[in-house]
Design a protein around this motif. Structure first.
Motif, PDB file in Angstrom:
ATOM      1  N   GLU A  80      18.266  22.466 -13.193  1.00  0.00           N
ATOM      2  CA  GLU A  80      18.569  21.153 -12.621  1.00  0.00           C
ATOM      3  C   GLU A  80      17.496  20.176 -13.052  1.00  0.00           C
ATOM      4  O   GLU A  80      16.339  20.549 -13.182  1.00  0.00           O
ATOM      5  CB  GLU A  80      18.572  21.216 -11.089  1.00  0.00           C
ATOM      6  N   ALA A  81      17.893  18.932 -13.252  1.00  0.00           N
ATOM      7  CA  ALA A  81      16.899  17.932 -13.649  1.00  0.00           C
ATOM      8  C   ALA A  81      17.227  16.594 -12.998  1.00  0.00           C
ATOM      9  O   ALA A  81      18.392  16.301 -12.727  1.00  0.00           O
ATOM     10  CB  ALA A  81      16.871  17.771 -15.157  1.00  0.00           C
ATOM     11  N   SER A  82      16.213  15.803 -12.734  1.00  0.00           N
ATOM     12  CA  SER A  82      16.459  14.469 -12.180  1.00  0.00           C
ATOM     13  C   SER A  82      15.348  13.516 -12.618  1.00  0.00           C
ATOM     14  O   SER A  82      14.264  13.936 -12.990  1.00  0.00           O
ATOM     15  CB  SER A  82      16.491  14.518 -10.647  1.00  0.00           C
ATOM     16  N   THR A  83      15.667  12.238 -12.596  1.00  0.00           N
ATOM     17  CA  THR A  83      14.660  11.218 -12.879  1.00  0.00           C
ATOM     18  C   THR A  83      14.727  10.155 -11.795  1.00  0.00           C
ATOM     19  O   THR A  83      15.819   9.730 -11.403  1.00  0.00           O
ATOM     20  CB  THR A  83      14.929  10.536 -14.237  1.00  0.00           C
ATOM     21  N   SER A  84      13.587   9.770 -11.261  1.00  0.00           N
ATOM     22  CA  SER A  84      13.594   8.711 -10.250  1.00  0.00           C
ATOM     23  C   SER A  84      12.448   7.738 -10.512  1.00  0.00           C
ATOM     24  O   SER A  84      11.620   7.975 -11.376  1.00  0.00           O
ATOM     25  CB  SER A  84      13.474   9.326  -8.852  1.00  0.00           C
ATOM     26  N   LYS A  85      12.444   6.668  -9.753  1.00  0.00           N
ATOM     27  CA  LYS A  85      11.405   5.645  -9.934  1.00  0.00           C
ATOM     28  C   LYS A  85      10.749   5.337  -8.608  1.00  0.00           C
ATOM     29  O   LYS A  85      11.414   5.324  -7.576  1.00  0.00           O
ATOM     30  CB  LYS A  85      12.035   4.352 -10.467  1.00  0.00           C
ATOM     31  N   ILE A  86       9.473   5.079  -8.634  1.00  0.00           N
ATOM     32  CA  ILE A  86       8.817   4.570  -7.430  1.00  0.00           C
ATOM     33  C   ILE A  86       8.817   3.055  -7.591  1.00  0.00           C
ATOM     34  O   ILE A  86       8.362   2.526  -8.590  1.00  0.00           O
ATOM     35  CB  ILE A  86       7.409   5.148  -7.246  1.00  0.00           C
ATOM     36  N   SER A  87       9.419   2.373  -6.625  1.00  0.00           N
ATOM     37  CA  SER A  87       9.626   0.948  -6.847  1.00  0.00           C
ATOM     38  C   SER A  87       8.815   0.100  -5.890  1.00  0.00           C
ATOM     39  O   SER A  87       8.369   0.556  -4.835  1.00  0.00           O
ATOM     40  CB  SER A  87      11.109   0.619  -6.669  1.00  0.00           C
ATOM     41  N   GLU A  88       8.655  -1.146  -6.278  1.00  0.00           N
ATOM     42  CA  GLU A  88       7.961  -2.124  -5.449  1.00  0.00           C
ATOM     43  C   GLU A  88       8.683  -2.272  -4.103  1.00  0.00           C
ATOM     44  O   GLU A  88       8.045  -2.404  -3.059  1.00  0.00           O
ATOM     45  CB  GLU A  88       7.933  -3.461  -6.199  1.00  0.00           C
ATOM     46  N   ASP A  89      10.021  -2.193  -4.132  1.00  0.00           N
ATOM     47  CA  ASP A  89      10.770  -2.339  -2.887  1.00  0.00           C
ATOM     48  C   ASP A  89      10.501  -1.193  -1.910  1.00  0.00           C
ATOM     49  O   ASP A  89      10.484  -1.392  -0.701  1.00  0.00           O
ATOM     50  CB  ASP A  89      12.277  -2.437  -3.175  1.00  0.00           C
ATOM     51  N   GLN A  90      10.298   0.007  -2.452  1.00  0.00           N
ATOM     52  CA  GLN A  90       9.965   1.134  -1.569  1.00  0.00           C
ATOM     53  C   GLN A  90       8.626   0.886  -0.877  1.00  0.00           C
ATOM     54  O   GLN A  90       8.481   1.097   0.323  1.00  0.00           O
ATOM     55  CB  GLN A  90       9.880   2.434  -2.372  1.00  0.00           C
ATOM     56  N   LEU A  91       7.663   0.413  -1.664  1.00  0.00           N
ATOM     57  CA  LEU A  91       6.339   0.184  -1.082  1.00  0.00           C
ATOM     58  C   LEU A  91       6.371  -0.959  -0.077  1.00  0.00           C
ATOM     59  O   LEU A  91       5.726  -0.909   0.966  1.00  0.00           O
ATOM     60  CB  LEU A  91       5.323  -0.109  -2.187  1.00  0.00           C
ATOM     61  N   PHE A  92       7.167  -1.987  -0.397  1.00  0.00           N
ATOM     62  CA  PHE A  92       7.282  -3.124   0.527  1.00  0.00           C
ATOM     63  C   PHE A  92       7.876  -2.664   1.860  1.00  0.00           C
ATOM     64  O   PHE A  92       7.491  -3.128   2.926  1.00  0.00           O
ATOM     65  CB  PHE A  92       8.134  -4.232  -0.096  1.00  0.00           C
ATOM     66  N   TYR A  93       8.810  -1.737   1.764  1.00  0.00           N
ATOM     67  CA  TYR A  93       9.443  -1.217   2.980  1.00  0.00           C
ATOM     68  C   TYR A  93       8.387  -0.589   3.899  1.00  0.00           C
ATOM     69  O   TYR A  93       8.340  -0.865   5.093  1.00  0.00           O
ATOM     70  CB  TYR A  93      10.503  -0.183   2.592  1.00  0.00           C
ATOM     71  N   PHE A  94       7.519   0.231   3.332  1.00  0.00           N
ATOM     72  CA  PHE A  94       6.430   0.825   4.116  1.00  0.00           C
ATOM     73  C   PHE A  94       5.517  -0.259   4.687  1.00  0.00           C
ATOM     74  O   PHE A  94       5.160  -0.245   5.860  1.00  0.00           O
ATOM     75  CB  PHE A  94       5.557   1.734   3.243  1.00  0.00           C
ATOM     76  N   GLN A  95       5.147  -1.192   3.812  1.00  0.00           N
ATOM     77  CA  GLN A  95       4.199  -2.226   4.229  1.00  0.00           C
ATOM     78  C   GLN A  95       4.758  -3.070   5.359  1.00  0.00           C
ATOM     79  O   GLN A  95       4.047  -3.441   6.282  1.00  0.00           O
ATOM     80  CB  GLN A  95       3.845  -3.126   3.045  1.00  0.00           C
ATOM     81  N   SER A  96       6.068  -3.331   5.284  1.00  0.00           N
ATOM     82  CA  SER A  96       6.675  -4.165   6.317  1.00  0.00           C
ATOM     83  C   SER A  96       6.719  -3.433   7.660  1.00  0.00           C
ATOM     84  O   SER A  96       7.102  -4.009   8.666  1.00  0.00           O
ATOM     85  CB  SER A  96       8.083  -4.585   5.906  1.00  0.00           C
ATOM     86  N   ARG A  97       6.344  -2.147   7.641  1.00  0.00           N
ATOM     87  CA  ARG A  97       6.245  -1.399   8.899  1.00  0.00           C
ATOM     88  C   ARG A  97       4.783  -1.147   9.284  1.00  0.00           C
ATOM     89  O   ARG A  97       4.477  -0.285  10.083  1.00  0.00           O
ATOM     90  CB  ARG A  97       6.982  -0.049   8.767  1.00  0.00           C
ATOM     91  N   GLY A  98       3.889  -1.869   8.601  1.00  0.00           N
ATOM     92  CA  GLY A  98       2.477  -1.785   8.973  1.00  0.00           C
ATOM     93  C   GLY A  98       1.714  -0.681   8.272  1.00  0.00           C
ATOM     94  O   GLY A  98       0.579  -0.380   8.605  1.00  0.00           O
ATOM     95  N   ILE A  99       2.367  -0.037   7.288  1.00  0.00           N
ATOM     96  CA  ILE A  99       1.720   1.075   6.584  1.00  0.00           C
ATOM     97  C   ILE A  99       1.096   0.538   5.294  1.00  0.00           C
ATOM     98  O   ILE A  99       1.759  -0.176   4.534  1.00  0.00           O
ATOM     99  CB  ILE A  99       2.754   2.182   6.285  1.00  0.00           C
ATOM    100  N   SER A 100      -0.158   0.876   5.039  1.00  0.00           N
ATOM    101  CA  SER A 100      -0.842   0.313   3.871  1.00  0.00           C
ATOM    102  C   SER A 100      -0.205   0.822   2.582  1.00  0.00           C
ATOM    103  O   SER A 100       0.430   1.874   2.550  1.00  0.00           O
ATOM    104  CB  SER A 100      -2.318   0.702   3.888  1.00  0.00           C
TER     105      SER A 100
END
Lengths: 249, 489
Positions: B428-448
């Motif tokens: 099995e193989a997969s490719t994903s991306k870590i995106s700015e939107d993912q990080l913003f989601y954390f940040q908008s919940r107070g997580i650095s």
């Protein structure tokens, strides 16, 4: 609580917000309505601090502080909450663990001790009951494979856990069936009181049947073109946005 | 024959630390070294062997390997690019002076002890990690092995390979080169000819090692190669968990690290081998300097129901070329490979594994997580081979790639060769991306941002990290977060 003065903002070379002023006080519910592309979502992201948007002029003051100086996580810790229109999926990150991270970040900010997973589980159970969310979503990866309704419930769950002072809900009603809409709206109604404030961003009037706004603002092409009370929303529902946009242009 | 040795002045700790801050381990230690002149020929090998006072079988082994190496060429198939290495421009032996047999830690140069302390590896027996025995290899020489006595009470031999050559020549002669033959590949042949030190472990039958064994490798001197050799033998019904950590100072020149690790398990034995590799990767913008990490690691499940498990977290080196593999010879033997490979800056990695199924009812699993950031290139290359006699072989492979930014690349090269129709192979193989939107989601919940990256990366690597011993897992998590902080967004 929140004072926006003549705000101009956009991304890259495009100005999207073209001079918005808005004052929100404790205990108030403001609805911001408007057609697609009017800048509603952009406004919400600017308030939360998304890096994609730049403010060119104007000011935003929140509880006496210059909001625009704060990083997104600082805004959150100061009590601002953004309910996303499209919550992003984060594979590999456990939902309950994420919620605990957020909860603990806030506790640390207030100088309180972090809670361990067991204690947090009790808090989580109670909050999940309020938004009628199945416990299986605790162990799932954050938003991954959630239905539209579950994603939105998960947003309100986060709001319940973080107990914000100012919540901005961006089209929380979009993509919800009537049952999910009722659950989400009840959740929000349970969370608002005289000490916090709410900005509801919505395209349709139907959410306002459940959550009664004190003020309704109509946004078009980056400007508030009309403000009024609940009656304005009903009028919009009956006549459509064209009624306003054509008369003002 | 006369080989000159030289001592050379080196930058002090402060010089290096104030100058470059990004790579935490980029300091050199000011110790007097005993270095061979640059270049490689038979005389150098003889001198090396003589310096180490080796028995004849070792010299023969080295010379045979050297002759083989002369006929070989550096491999061109990996997905990495680098200018030809000048093998005559490298010094093949560097040892901290004075080089005498060390009886206890008190005799180790205090500068070296401080270096390991700084790296977070206390060698001082008083404040050692409570349940980890450490062999510390500084440049080419093992400087200290802790907990020896306690291990000896269990019959466990844990020492430098130089010592093993003298004390346990029959074991060394029997197993050295039995898993990675001297002519296996270009860099293995070179290592066989010139290896200077490394660790040796022997776990006697029916013994569970009472503690984790570990080796920390440190390259200190510029323009030396590090060629260490590790040999671990786990006898019937025994178990050992072995950890390996690597760091090096920052130099503008490239340094070659060509190690060979051989593992052997007899009936019912299990070796768990974990690596956290953080060699200096070169300058992030220009790519100047950094370690060429060309390593051959292989384990042979010789006995029935034996098991070899590789876990690696590769976060450093300018170029990594490494395929920890398992030869599943014993019936019902099991091979595992868990890998996280992170590349950033201009790093290049071509890493993976080979699972060779020879015995009946053998099983293997491969979990590979590649993370590429900046302008780096990250390739997974894996071979699953089922021989004719390997009935009912099973393999499960999973290769996931994560991209950070849009200038990096990820490649997957899975090879499957099956000569037995009863084999059951899954990939099995997969490719994903870590995106700015993912990080913003954390940040908008107070997580650095930092905690957000850490959460996403740890989520991605979870299956591999949980294989690591506790303290290593924590270190690996921190290391990855640190390396990616500037790359996202």
């Amino acid at each position: 609580m929140l004072e926006i003065k003549d705000l101009h903002a956009g991304s890259e070379d495009t100005e999207i917000i073209k001079g918005i002023s808005l004052t929100v006080n404790k205990g108030e519910i403001h609805a911001i309505m408007g057609p697609n592309g009017s800048g509603k979502s952009t406004l919400s992201k600017i308030l939360a601090g998304h890096h994609e948007y730049e403010v060119s002029s104007g000011s935003v003051t929140y509880n006496g502080k210059n909001l625009l100086d704060l990083e997104p996580e600082e805004r959150a810790l100061e009590g601002i909450f953004l309910g996303f229109q499209y919550p992003v999926e984060i594979p590999g990150v456990n939902n309950a663990e994420f919620l605990r991270m957020a909860y603990n970040a806030k506790r640390l900010h207030k100088g309180e001790d972090e809670v361990d997973p067991l204690d947090f589980d009790e808090i989580l159970d109670e909050k999940m009951k309020m938004v009628e969310m199945d416990h299986k979503y605790k162990a799932r990866f954050l938003n991954e494979g959630f239905s539209g309704g579950e994603k939105k419930k998960n947003e309100i769950l986060q709001m319940a856990i973080l107990e914000p002072k100012l919540a901005v809900l961006d089209e929380t009603d979009s993509g919800l069936d009537i049952d999910a809409l009722r659950i989400v709206a009840n959740g929000v109604n349970n969370l608002i009181n005289e000490n916090n404030a709410l900005i509801l961003i919505t395209h349709y009037q139907r959410l306002l049947d459940y959550i009664k706004p004190d003020y309704v603002h109509v946004l078009s092409k980056g400007k508030i073109i009309k403000s009024g009370d609940k009656g304005l929303a009903l009028e919009l529902e009956a006549q459509g946005y064209d009624w306003l946009t054509t008369t003002t242009n | 024959m006369n080989i000159q040795t030289q001592s050379k002045p080196q930058a002090t700790l402060d010089d290096v630390l104030t100058d470059k801050s990004e790579y935490k381990y980029g300091f050199t230690t000011d110790v007097d070294s005993d270095i061979f002149r640059k270049g490689l020929d038979e005389d150098v090998i003889r001198a090396l062997s003589e310096k180490k006072n080796e028995p004849k079988f070792m010299l023969d082994f080295r010379l045979k390997a050297y002759k083989k190496w002369l006929t070989m060429k550096s491999p061109t198939w990996p997905h990495v690019h680098y200018p030809p290495i000048d093998f005559q421009g490298i010094s093949y032996y560097a040892a901290p002076k004075p080089k005498k047999k060390l009886e206890s830690l008190d005799e180790v140069d205090p500068e070296i002890l401080r270096t390991f302390d700084k790296l977070g590896i206390p060698l001082d027996e008083q404040k050692r990690l409570s349940n980890v025995a450490v062999d510390a290899v500084f440049d080419s020489v093992s400087v200290a092995t802790t907990h020896k006595k306690k291990l000896m009470e269990h019959g466990i031999i844990f020492c430098s390979i130089s010592e093993a050559v003298h004390e346990y020549p029959e074991l060394v002669e029997e197993y050295l080169g039995s898993v990675v033959p001297i002519g296996d590949n270009f860099y293995a042949a070179l290592n066989s000819a010139v290896f200077t030190d490394g660790s040796f472990v022997y776990i006697p039958p029916d013994t569970i090692s009472p503690m984790e064994l570990s080796t920390y490798f440190r390259i200190n001197t510029e323009e030396t190669g590090q060629f260490e050799r590790t040999l671990i033998i786990c006898a019937e019904n025994s178990y050992v968990s072995y950890l390996e950590g690597c760091t090096a100072p920052q130099f503008d020149t490239n340094q070659l690290h060509a190690a060979v690790v051989e593992l052997v398990t007899l009936d019912n034995a299990e070796i768990k081998y974990s690596t956290v590799q953080n060699w200096y990767a070169g300058d992030r913008e220009t790519g100047k300097g950094g370690i060429y990490n060309f390593v051959t690691k292989r384990g042979k499940c010789l006995g029935k129901k034996s098991k070899i498990s590789w876990t690696q977290v590769e976060t450093g080196s300018a170029i990594t070329w490494k395929y920890p593999s398992c030869i599943l010879q014993g019936d019902q033997s099991v091979g595992e490979f868990y890998s996280v490979a992170l590349t950033n800056g201009l790093m290049q990695a071509d890493t993976g594994t080979k699972m060779i199924h020879i015995g009946k009812d053998t099983k293997s699993s491969i979990i590979s997580k590649g993370i590429s950031a900046d302008k780096s290139s990250n390739a997974y290359r894996g071979l699953v081979k089922v021989n004719k006699g390997a009935s009912n072989a099973r393999n499960y492979s999973q290769c996931d790639s994560m991209l950070v930014g849009d200038q990096c690349s990820a490649h997957t090269f899975p090879y499957i060769e099956s000569a037995n129709s009863s084999a059951n192979l899954e990939h099995e193989a997969s490719t994903s991306k870590i995106s700015e939107d993912q990080l913003f989601y954390f940040q908008s919940r107070g997580i650095s941002r930092e905690n957000a990256i850490s959460a996403v990366i740890n989520g991605f690597c979870k299956e591999v990290f949980k294989q690591l011993p506790m303290e290593f897992a924590v270190e690996a998590e921190k290391l990855l977060t640190l390396k990616l902080e500037d790359s996202v967004g």
